[in-house]
Enzyme design. Structure first.
Site, PDB file in Angstrom:
ATOM      1  N   ILE A 189       0.834  -1.207   0.000  1.00  0.00           N
ATOM      2  CA  ILE A 189       0.000   0.000   0.000  1.00  0.00           C
ATOM      3  C   ILE A 189       0.867   1.255   0.000  1.00  0.00           C
ATOM      4  O   ILE A 189       0.663   2.189  -0.793  1.00  0.00           O
ATOM      5  CB  ILE A 189      -0.948   0.006   1.210  1.00  0.00           C
ATOM      6  CG1 ILE A 189      -2.132  -0.939   0.981  1.00  0.00           C
ATOM      7  CG2 ILE A 189      -1.450   1.416   1.506  1.00  0.00           C
ATOM      8  CD1 ILE A 189      -3.169  -0.417  -0.004  1.00  0.00           C
TER       9      ILE A 189
ATOM     10  N   VAL B   2       2.539   1.611  -3.427  1.00  0.00           N
ATOM     11  CA  VAL B   2       1.657   2.054  -4.505  1.00  0.00           C
ATOM     12  C   VAL B   2       1.257   3.512  -4.297  1.00  0.00           C
ATOM     13  O   VAL B   2       1.213   4.296  -5.247  1.00  0.00           O
ATOM     14  CB  VAL B   2       0.406   1.148  -4.577  1.00  0.00           C
ATOM     15  CG1 VAL B   2      -0.667   1.772  -5.471  1.00  0.00           C
ATOM     16  CG2 VAL B   2       0.793  -0.233  -5.108  1.00  0.00           C
ATOM     17  N   GLU B   3       0.985   3.894  -3.050  1.00  0.00           N
ATOM     18  CA  GLU B   3       0.502   5.246  -2.783  1.00  0.00           C
ATOM     19  C   GLU B   3       1.570   6.314  -2.959  1.00  0.00           C
ATOM     20  O   GLU B   3       1.305   7.358  -3.575  1.00  0.00           O
ATOM     21  CB  GLU B   3      -0.077   5.318  -1.364  1.00  0.00           C
ATOM     22  CG  GLU B   3      -1.403   4.603  -1.192  1.00  0.00           C
ATOM     23  CD  GLU B   3      -2.536   5.279  -1.944  1.00  0.00           C
ATOM     24  OE1 GLU B   3      -2.460   6.502  -2.184  1.00  0.00           O
ATOM     25  OE2 GLU B   3      -3.499   4.572  -2.301  1.00  0.00           O
ATOM     26  N   THR B   4       2.756   6.085  -2.417  1.00  0.00           N
ATOM     27  CA  THR B   4       3.753   7.166  -2.396  1.00  0.00           C
ATOM     28  C   THR B   4       5.169   6.719  -2.728  1.00  0.00           C
ATOM     29  O   THR B   4       6.115   7.469  -2.520  1.00  0.00           O
ATOM     30  CB  THR B   4       3.792   7.837  -1.012  1.00  0.00           C
ATOM     31  OG1 THR B   4       4.178   6.871  -0.015  1.00  0.00           O
ATOM     32  CG2 THR B   4       2.440   8.435  -0.649  1.00  0.00           C
TER      33      THR B   4
ATOM     34  N   TYR C 157      -6.618  -1.187  -9.085  1.00  0.00           N
ATOM     35  CA  TYR C 157      -5.803  -0.751  -7.952  1.00  0.00           C
ATOM     36  C   TYR C 157      -5.609  -1.905  -6.971  1.00  0.00           C
ATOM     37  O   TYR C 157      -4.487  -2.187  -6.528  1.00  0.00           O
ATOM     38  CB  TYR C 157      -6.468   0.427  -7.257  1.00  0.00           C
ATOM     39  CG  TYR C 157      -5.777   0.857  -5.975  1.00  0.00           C
ATOM     40  CD1 TYR C 157      -4.790   1.827  -5.995  1.00  0.00           C
ATOM     41  CD2 TYR C 157      -6.127   0.297  -4.750  1.00  0.00           C
ATOM     42  CE1 TYR C 157      -4.149   2.228  -4.821  1.00  0.00           C
ATOM     43  CE2 TYR C 157      -5.493   0.679  -3.577  1.00  0.00           C
ATOM     44  CZ  TYR C 157      -4.509   1.647  -3.620  1.00  0.00           C
ATOM     45  OH  TYR C 157      -3.874   2.020  -2.454  1.00  0.00           O
TER      46      TYR C 157
END
Length: 336
Positions: free
Chosen positions: A127, A130-132, A318
């Site tokens: 997570i 993928v996010e940052t 996603y």
């Protein structure tokens, strides 16, 4: 965050309030000076949440309307039509290598989060990746600017973003941080896991026990907060995420789910021509979907934990990217 807490302690609490948010600032004509919407918003927070109106107006007076934010949210997202185009955006050698390093660096904290919340370490790492990209891309907009711009100057979703602005001001007061210093995405998502303010207040945790929640620069709190989020959204420890399926027959397409929520069971799909590669109970609710992969159509059954991932971002692709990156991280790290 230490510097931000230092800012808070330099000023006296707002008159009549419990907690600290800001300080009265010199009057200046900001982008929202004299706005009836802002005046109404300040009145609501003063009446319902105990803010001191003059100090709150002082904070919002320094908020800046950013045309670049309005352009970004109004611009149609670059459409990636197929899974075979979407997957390579997130599952790369560089992201996997950085993820393995992040896992090793924070191994003890990730293990504790997995034990306390039942969420596998690799999913938490995925997570954040993928996010940052593990903190590389957390956003350079001041959150106060992003949420004010969208809350007062973007009518299609103004109500949503004003609610998030309210939540942001509340969290700044609760955490005793300067709301003018916190940064995030153009939509106001914050920190390593890109939590919106409402998610921060609902799910973020002080995982290192220092008395403050810092998802911007404290990986411990970010890790614990992601695990907390998934636990609260129905993650079940030890259960699978997805199962590959074969389909046949004229009724197979009737099994495909419209939207995200699981609307059929494994047994109902089987009656329509779906067969799972794994042993699944007939009564298990699933999201049935088809992706266009490099080698052609792929049919999948998303289980309860898959649905939990879509609660983070309402997109089948996603959720698949998060899941498959987590698998790649396990493989690259060489653990079971």
């Amino acid at each position: 965050m230490q510097a931000m807490r230092g800012w808070a302690t330099r000023y006296a609490p707002w008159v009549g309030l419990v907690g600290i948010l800001g300080t009265a600032r010199e009057a200046s004509a900001g982008d929202y000076e004299g706005s009836p919407q802002v005046a109404e918003f300040v009145g609501e927070l003063t009446r319902d949440y105990g803010f001191a109106g003059e100090q709150l107006m002082g904070v919002l007076r320094e908020a800046e309307r950013k045309q670049s934010i309005l352009d970004a949210i109004s611009r149609p997202a670059e459409r990636v039509k197929q899974w075979k185009e979407y997957r390579p955006m997130f599952i790369t050698d560089a992201r996997i290598a950085r993820g393995v390093d992040f896992w090793r660096q924070h191994e003890a904290v990730l293990a504790r989060a997995e034990q306390e919340y039942g969420v596998p370490a690799q999913v938490i790492v995925s997570i954040i990746g993928v996010e940052t990209f593990f903190g590389r891309n957390t956003g350079n907009f001041r959150v106060i600017d992003a949420l004010s711009t969208l809350g007062f100057d973007y009518p299609p979703r103004a109500e949503f973003f004003r609610k998030e602005l309210r939540e942001f001001l509340l969290l700044a007061r609760e955490e005793q941080v300067d709301p003018l210093t916190l940064k995030g995405s153009y939509a106001g998502a914050m920190g390593l896991p890109q939590f919106m303010p409402s998610s921060f207040r609902a799910y973020a945790v002080d995982f290192d026990g220092d008395g403050h929640i810092n998802i911007w620069t404290n990986p411990d709190d970010a890790i614990g907060s992601v695990a907390s989020y998934f636990k609260r959204h129905g993650w079940v420890a030890g259960e699978p995420v997805v199962s590959r399926a074969d389909v046949q027959g004229e009724q197979a397409d009737e099994g495909l789910t419209t939207g995200i929520e699981p609307t059929k069971t494994v047994g109902e799909l089987r009656a329509l021509g779906w067969s799972s590669h794994d042993a699944l109970r007939d009564d298990m609710p699933v999201t049935a979907f088809r992706l266009e992969g490099d080698s052609g159509p792929e049919n999948w059954m998303g289980l309860k934990n898959f649905y939990a991932i879509t609660r983070y971002n309402r997109s089948v692709m996603y959720a698949m990217a998060v899941h498959q990156l987590s698998e790649q991280l396990v493989q690259a790290r060489g653990v079971k």
